[in-house]
Design a protein around this motif. Structure first.
Motif, PDB file in Angstrom:
ATOM      1  N   ILE A 144     -16.100   7.174 -27.886  1.00  8.57           N
ATOM      2  CA  ILE A 144     -15.267   6.051 -27.426  1.00  8.57           C
ATOM      3  C   ILE A 144     -13.842   6.218 -27.953  1.00  8.57           C
ATOM      4  CG2 ILE A 144     -14.860   3.567 -27.700  1.00  8.57           C
ATOM      5  CD1 ILE A 144     -17.908   3.192 -27.587  1.00  8.57           C
ATOM      6  N   ILE A 145     -13.721   6.600 -29.218  1.00  4.61           N
ATOM      7  CA  ILE A 145     -12.394   6.833 -29.795  1.00  4.61           C
ATOM      8  C   ILE A 145     -11.689   7.958 -29.046  1.00  4.61           C
ATOM      9  CG2 ILE A 145     -11.173   7.652 -31.846  1.00  4.61           C
ATOM     10  CD1 ILE A 145     -13.318   6.202 -33.540  1.00  4.61           C
ATOM     11  N   GLU A 146     -12.414   9.057 -28.779  1.00  2.00           N
ATOM     12  CA  GLU A 146     -11.802  10.183 -28.069  1.00  2.00           C
ATOM     13  C   GLU A 146     -11.299   9.755 -26.691  1.00  2.00           C
ATOM     14  OE1 GLU A 146     -13.101  14.737 -27.252  1.00  2.00           O
ATOM     15  OE2 GLU A 146     -14.318  13.205 -26.254  1.00  2.00           O
ATOM     16  N   GLN A 147     -12.115   9.007 -25.953  1.00  3.53           N
ATOM     17  CA  GLN A 147     -11.696   8.573 -24.616  1.00  3.53           C
ATOM     18  C   GLN A 147     -10.495   7.645 -24.688  1.00  3.53           C
ATOM     19  OE1 GLN A 147     -15.541   7.101 -23.215  1.00  3.53           O
ATOM     20  NE2 GLN A 147     -15.691   8.844 -21.829  1.00  3.53           N
ATOM     21  N   ASN A 148     -10.464   6.778 -25.707  1.00  2.00           N
ATOM     22  CA  ASN A 148      -9.316   5.893 -25.901  1.00  2.00           C
ATOM     23  C   ASN A 148      -8.054   6.709 -26.147  1.00  2.00           C
ATOM     24  OD1 ASN A 148      -7.461   4.292 -27.835  1.00  2.00           O
ATOM     25  ND2 ASN A 148      -8.774   2.692 -26.991  1.00  2.00           N
ATOM     26  N   VAL A 149      -8.168   7.723 -26.994  1.00  4.16           N
ATOM     27  CA  VAL A 149      -7.019   8.586 -27.299  1.00  4.16           C
ATOM     28  C   VAL A 149      -6.571   9.342 -26.052  1.00  4.16           C
ATOM     29  CG1 VAL A 149      -6.345  10.668 -28.576  1.00  4.16           C
ATOM     30  CG2 VAL A 149      -7.497   8.789 -29.764  1.00  4.16           C
ATOM     31  N   VAL A 150      -7.525   9.899 -25.315  1.00  4.87           N
ATOM     32  CA  VAL A 150      -7.189  10.651 -24.102  1.00  4.87           C
ATOM     33  C   VAL A 150      -6.512   9.747 -23.071  1.00  4.87           C
ATOM     34  CG1 VAL A 150      -8.200  11.812 -22.091  1.00  4.87           C
ATOM     35  CG2 VAL A 150      -8.918  12.452 -24.399  1.00  4.87           C
ATOM     36  N   ASP A 151      -7.022   8.521 -22.896  1.00  5.33           N
ATOM     37  CA  ASP A 151      -6.404   7.584 -21.951  1.00  5.33           C
ATOM     38  C   ASP A 151      -4.965   7.266 -22.363  1.00  5.33           C
ATOM     39  OD1 ASP A 151      -8.649   7.486 -20.387  1.00  5.33           O
ATOM     40  OD2 ASP A 151      -9.390   5.588 -21.202  1.00  5.33           O
ATOM     41  N   THR A 152      -4.737   7.097 -23.653  1.00  3.65           N
ATOM     42  CA  THR A 152      -3.384   6.808 -24.144  1.00  3.65           C
ATOM     43  C   THR A 152      -2.456   7.988 -23.886  1.00  3.65           C
ATOM     44  OG1 THR A 152      -4.254   5.353 -25.865  1.00  3.65           O
ATOM     45  CG2 THR A 152      -2.030   6.217 -26.188  1.00  3.65           C
ATOM     46  N   ARG A 160      -2.837  10.325 -21.591  1.00  4.37           N
ATOM     47  CA  ARG A 160      -2.639  10.444 -20.139  1.00  4.37           C
ATOM     48  C   ARG A 160      -1.603   9.448 -19.644  1.00  4.37           C
ATOM     49  NH1 ARG A 160      -4.385   7.269 -16.607  1.00  4.37           N
ATOM     50  NH2 ARG A 160      -5.984   6.369 -17.971  1.00  4.37           N
ATOM     51  N   ARG A 161      -1.726   8.181 -20.087  1.00  4.85           N
ATOM     52  CA  ARG A 161      -0.769   7.163 -19.628  1.00  4.85           C
ATOM     53  C   ARG A 161       0.663   7.530 -20.042  1.00  4.85           C
ATOM     54  NH1 ARG A 161      -4.835   3.549 -21.329  1.00  4.85           N
ATOM     55  NH2 ARG A 161      -3.750   3.204 -23.306  1.00  4.85           N
ATOM     56  N   THR A 162       0.820   8.036 -21.249  1.00  3.34           N
ATOM     57  CA  THR A 162       2.158   8.403 -21.717  1.00  3.34           C
ATOM     58  C   THR A 162       2.714   9.569 -20.913  1.00  3.34           C
ATOM     59  OG1 THR A 162       1.517   7.689 -23.936  1.00  3.34           O
ATOM     60  CG2 THR A 162       3.530   8.998 -23.746  1.00  3.34           C
ATOM     61  N   PHE A 163       1.893  10.568 -20.667  1.00  2.00           N
ATOM     62  CA  PHE A 163       2.341  11.694 -19.841  1.00  2.00           C
ATOM     63  C   PHE A 163       2.783  11.214 -18.466  1.00  2.00           C
ATOM     64  CE2 PHE A 163      -0.510  15.112 -22.085  1.00  2.00           C
ATOM     65  CZ  PHE A 163       0.321  15.066 -23.193  1.00  2.00           C
ATOM     66  N   GLU A 164       2.019  10.306 -17.881  1.00  2.00           N
ATOM     67  CA  GLU A 164       2.363   9.826 -16.543  1.00  2.00           C
ATOM     68  C   GLU A 164       3.626   8.975 -16.552  1.00  2.00           C
ATOM     69  OE1 GLU A 164      -1.136   8.036 -14.870  1.00  2.00           O
ATOM     70  OE2 GLU A 164      -2.115   9.990 -14.558  1.00  2.00           O
TER      71      GLU A 164
END
Length: 437
Positions: free
Chosen positions: A15-23, A25-29
């Motif tokens: 869950i932590i990993e997915q939260n980090v990845v989502d963050t 991804r959003r910043t890159f976009e």
């Protein structure tokens, strides 16, 4: 049975990993990078000519090889980074891309290194790159640390320190000293943190043909570090001159000054940073977490002029890669991150009896339709047991069907009437929250 270097994390860590990845991804976009995923395998000759040793590349081979195939799969390897496959993708699809092309990739990569804390053989990377046709304006080099600054600002991780250098500074300086094998000098100086200055000095004399005085000058350059443009004066004070050195100093000052305006103190010019991969030609980046410096870099990258080319066409680029698994592995190892619950579930619908399960399923469906993660209790046990089921998983709310329905915050004990078509939890409870311990 665990296999060393191939991590399998428990659901809370995932869950932590997915939260980090989502963050990430959003910043890159937010910076306009478009998503891309490339295949996991590349031709072996492509992988081996980019500065990576053959020992680190995993070969792709079928267990039952078809003799008629001529052993063709032997010529394929799993990619060890995302930059080499990206360069191949650009050259193959240049006619369909709009330049400058900005992309991000978040994928697994494989590298046959010796496993240790935070360093794996299978790991997740998150990359951004900008490539252009023929020439790439330098301002993209200055943009990379700004993206990283916003990524790390959005994550519950220790403060980062981005170290930047420019290979033109080092190569120009070595040339100005009279050292011709600049690649060997770079590779040797890159070992400073591992073997120390005395051994580096001896290696420079032994492998790069340096005199004791030249080796001392190389170490003096590597010892220069500053969070502003003052490093350039200190380099010039060493009394070495070369046009490539001047060009590199000017570029490096631009990167440091742009970063100082966006995120003061984040970026430091550190002239010992070289990066091991041979394809970098200018700006190079490495990132350490404060308090975790002994583990090395968790994020790195740089400028490459010749990695992506096809015939007479060239696609220079600059990019940076966040080692997601490396970053999280170090933090998990120090128990530095926590998550508010072990499951996505926000609400458990209590089950009064098995005969009421369809009613409870309808309540759960109504909540899910509005984006509230909900599950129905596994069995019609006593309500106290159903509440403990939620407590053990960190689920904050239990829903009790009735006339009217009620929902209980089991942390505070507050219980209120509720309608499944309108009730909303507080924003902070909607999804598991990740925080630094």
């Amino acid at each position: 049975m665990p296999i060393s270097g191939f991590p399998e994390w428990m659901p809370p860590q995932r869950i932590i990993e997915q939260n980090v990845v989502d963050t990430i991804r959003r910043t890159f976009e937010l910076y306009g990078f478009a998503p891309l995923e490339t295949r996991a395998v590349e031709p072996l000759d492509q992988l081996l000519r980019k500065g990576e040793t053959s020992k680190e590349v995993y070969l792709l081979r079928r267990l039952q090889e078809d003799p008629a195939s001529g052993g063709g799969d032997d010529a394929l390897g799993l990619h060890f980074d995302l930059t080499v496959p990206f360069a191949r993708f650009v050259t193959e699809n240049a006619g369909r891309l709009h330049f400058p092309f900005r992309r991000y990739q978040i994928q697994k990569v494989w590298r046959g290194e010796r496993p240790q804390e935070g360093r794996y053989r299978e790991f997740l990377q998150a990359d951004i790159d900008v490539v252009d046709r023929d020439t790439l304006p330098f301002h993209y080099d200055a943009e990379m640390p700004l993206v990283l600054a916003d990524v790390f600002r959005s994550l519950p991780v220790p403060e980062p320190r981005i170290q930047v250098n420019n290979r033109k500074v080092c190569e120009g300086f070595y040339r100005g000293l009279g050292l011709s094998d600049t690649d060997q000098v770079l590779r040797t100086v890159d070992k400073l943190d591992k073997i120390g200055p005395e051994k580096v000095s001896a290696l420079l004399v032994e492998t790069a043909g340096a005199s004791d005085a030249q080796a001392a000058a190389c170490l003096a350059l590597a010892g220069i570090s500053a969070a502003d443009g003052s490093f350039a004066d200190r380099v010039r004070a060493l009394g070495v001159s070369d046009p490539l050195l001047d060009e590199g100093l000017e570029e490096l000052v631009r990167v440091v000054e742009a970063s100082a305006e966006h995120a003061p103190g984040l970026v430091v010019a550190d002239l010992r940073i070289a990066r091991g991969l041979d394809y970098y030609t200018g700006t190079v980046y490495e990132t350490q977490l404060r308090g975790y410096e002994r583990f090395g870099s968790v994020c790195s990258g740089g400028r490459y002029e010749n990695l992506a080319s096809s015939g007479s066409e060239r696609f220079p680029g600059v990019g940076i890669s966040v080692g997601v698994s490396r970053l999280l592995g170090l933090l998990f190892g120090q128990d530095a991150l926590s998550v508010s619950r072990q499951v996505p579930t926000c609400v458990v619908v209590a089950l009064p009896s098995e005969e009421r399960r369809r009613d409870c399923d309808r309540i759960a469906s109504a909540l899910r339709s509005r984006g509230i993660a909900t599950e129905v209790a596994p069995s019609a046990a006593k309500f106290g047991k159903q509440i403990r089921f939620a407590e053990r998983r960190g689920i904050p709310f239990v829903w009790f069907p009735g006339e009217p329905d009620t929902v209980k915050d089991i942390r505070s004990g507050d219980q209120v009437e509720a309608d499944a078509s309108t009730w909303l939890p507080p924003d902070g409870d909607l999804a598991p929250a990740v925080a630094a311990r």
